[in-house]
Motif scaffolding. Structure first.
Motif, short mmCIF file in Angstrom:
data_model
loop_
_atom_site.label_atom_id
_atom_site.label_comp_id
_atom_site.label_asym_id
_atom_site.label_seq_id
_atom_site.Cartn_x
_atom_site.Cartn_y
_atom_site.Cartn_z
N GLY A 139 0.82 -1.21 0.00
CA GLY A 139 0.00 0.00 0.00
C GLY A 139 0.86 1.26 0.00
O GLY A 139 0.58 2.21 -0.75
N GLU A 140 1.87 1.29 0.84
CA GLU A 140 2.80 2.43 0.87
C GLU A 140 3.42 2.66 -0.51
O GLU A 140 3.52 3.79 -0.98
N GLN A 141 3.84 1.58 -1.12
CA GLN A 141 4.52 1.68 -2.42
C GLN A 141 3.57 2.13 -3.52
O GLN A 141 3.95 2.93 -4.39
N ALA A 142 2.32 1.66 -3.48
CA ALA A 142 1.34 2.07 -4.48
C ALA A 142 1.02 3.56 -4.35
O ALA A 142 0.86 4.27 -5.35
N ILE A 143 0.96 4.04 -3.12
CA ILE A 143 0.70 5.47 -2.89
C ILE A 143 1.86 6.30 -3.42
O ILE A 143 1.66 7.31 -4.10
N ALA A 144 3.08 5.88 -3.12
CA ALA A 144 4.26 6.61 -3.60
C ALA A 144 4.29 6.65 -5.13
O ALA A 144 4.62 7.68 -5.74
N ALA A 145 3.94 5.54 -5.77
CA ALA A 145 3.99 5.45 -7.23
C ALA A 145 2.93 6.32 -7.90
O ALA A 145 3.09 6.73 -9.06
N SER A 146 1.85 6.63 -7.19
CA SER A 146 0.74 7.39 -7.77
C SER A 146 1.08 8.86 -8.00
O SER A 146 0.46 9.52 -8.84
N GLY A 147 2.02 9.38 -7.22
CA GLY A 147 2.33 10.80 -7.30
C GLY A 147 1.34 11.68 -6.55
O GLY A 147 1.41 12.91 -6.63
N ALA A 148 0.43 11.08 -5.80
CA ALA A 148 -0.55 11.86 -5.04
C ALA A 148 0.12 12.59 -3.88
O ALA A 148 1.17 12.17 -3.38
N THR A 149 -0.50 13.68 -3.43
CA THR A 149 -0.07 14.33 -2.20
C THR A 149 -0.64 13.49 -1.06
O THR A 149 -1.85 13.44 -0.85
N ALA A 150 0.25 12.81 -0.35
CA ALA A 150 -0.21 11.83 0.64
C ALA A 150 0.58 11.93 1.92
O ALA A 150 1.79 12.18 1.92
N LEU A 151 -0.12 11.70 3.01
CA LEU A 151 0.46 11.61 4.33
C LEU A 151 0.28 10.16 4.78
O LEU A 151 -0.84 9.70 4.96
N VAL A 152 1.39 9.44 4.92
CA VAL A 152 1.33 8.04 5.35
C VAL A 152 1.82 8.00 6.79
O VAL A 152 2.98 8.34 7.08
N LEU A 153 0.94 7.62 7.70
CA LEU A 153 1.24 7.61 9.12
C LEU A 153 1.40 6.17 9.60
O LEU A 153 0.43 5.41 9.66
N ARG A 154 2.63 5.78 9.92
CA ARG A 154 2.87 4.45 10.48
C ARG A 154 2.65 4.51 11.98
O ARG A 154 3.18 5.39 12.66
N THR A 155 1.89 3.56 12.49
CA THR A 155 1.63 3.53 13.92
C THR A 155 1.77 2.11 14.45
O THR A 155 2.13 1.19 13.71
N CYS A 156 1.53 1.93 15.75
CA CYS A 156 1.73 0.61 16.35
C CYS A 156 0.81 0.44 17.56
O CYS A 156 0.37 1.40 18.17
N TRP A 157 0.53 -0.81 17.89
CA TRP A 157 -0.18 -1.20 19.12
C TRP A 157 -1.43 -0.32 19.35
O TRP A 157 -1.61 0.28 20.42
#
Length: 305
Positions: A139-157
């Motif tokens: 999913g992260e890689q598909a978002i990066a490849a799209s060229g969209a303005t995106a905020l990807v927030l990695r979280t845990c627990w």
């Protein structure tokens, strides 16, 4: 002089009945017109059907907490995990790109192998060890490849008042059993769905809706509560706090037995180290992340009320 009509932004939230989605409905409400889509309205197992929804609503912001989160089941259900966590994220990103909208997407510490000695930073090499982790990385890689303005927030627990999670499980078992055995050699920071939703809303309000969108600092960021702990210490704190609130427990919080992860084998490997360095998020967006105990105490107050 008559007031000029406001241009009310539209914010579309997927997975609105999940732990984070439920909290986003609350945190985003003051920002504009929130369209909350649950699983029935938004079928992530058929990613191409999402395009029509996005084109129908034309949101200014797409917030995507929807995910395939059955970590162990994913080991034998890879196609479904990759459809929801990988392909669907890519479709949302492509549509966000076409609209000039912001996409906010949530990822996970499972994209790492969990072997690093200290907290992971955003630029550390990814090496997921489970199908779930691999699907989230897709999913992260598909978002990066799209060229969209995106905020990807990695979280845990992640833990929320709405939905199942570790804190609720420990509370239930503490009421039912005389003793508990909990893993003590995996490290992370319990992070409430409310904190994730509130941080998301603050970033959108300050830096997208009220800021220079062309200068929006898009990219991957780590979002987790402050501090760190083990599952064992987390369980102990849950029962200790519950006992302090008068909850009748069979299990003594101080007698929870610490065990190694090797004594509790699961189909999907869990990272031994889920710690995420949040410096980039805190410094870029001027955000304070409280220690994990504060969030868990508030969560327990909600659960126990």
């Amino acid at each position: 002089m008559p007031h000029k009509a406001q241009n009310i932004p539209t914010l579309l939230v997927t997975g609105s009945n999940g732990q984070v989605g439920f909290e986003l409905r609350r945190s985003l409400a003051p920002l504009g017109n929130v369209i909350a889509l649950d699983r029935a309205a938004c079928d992530f197992s058929r990613p191409d059907t999402l395009r029509q929804l996005i084109r129908q609503y034309r949101p200014d912001v797409i917030v995507n907490p929807a995910a395939y989160t059955a970590v162990d089941k994913a080991e034998t259900d890879a196609d479904a995990a990759f459809a929801v966590n990988g392909a669907a994220a890519g479709v949302l990103a492509e549509e966000a790109k076409a609209l000039g909208s912001l996409l906010v997407h949530y990822s996970t510490d499972y994209v790492f192998d969990g072997r690093k000695a200290g907290p992971y930073v955003e630029l550390d090499a990814v090496d997921p060890q489970s199908i779930y982790g691999k699907s989230k990385l897709a999913g992260e890689q598909a978002i990066a490849a799209s060229g969209a303005t995106a905020l990807v927030l990695r979280t845990c627990w992640v833990a929320g008042a709405h939905g199942g999670n570790f804190a609720k499980t420990m509370l239930k078992l503490g009421r039912e059993r005389d003793s508990l055995r909990v893993i003590a050699d995996q490290f992370g920071a319990p992070t409430t769905a409310a904190l994730i939703a509130d941080v998301t809303a603050q970033i959108i309000a300050r830096h997208w809706l009220a800021g220079d969108r062309a200068a929006f600092p898009a990219g991957i960021y780590h979002l987790a509560a402050g501090g760190e702990t083990t599952w064992h210490a987390y369980a102990t704190e849950v029962l200790r706090y519950a006992a302090s609130k008068g909850v009748a427990l069979k299990a003594d919080p101080e007698s929870i037995v610490p065990i190694p992860a090797s004594e509790y084998p699961l189909p999907a490997p869990r990272p031994a180290n889920s710690r995420l360095d949040t410096s980039k998020l805190r410094e870029t967006f001027d955000i304070h992340l409280p220690d994990w105990q504060q969030g868990i105490h508030f969560l327990l107050d909600q659960i126990l009320s």
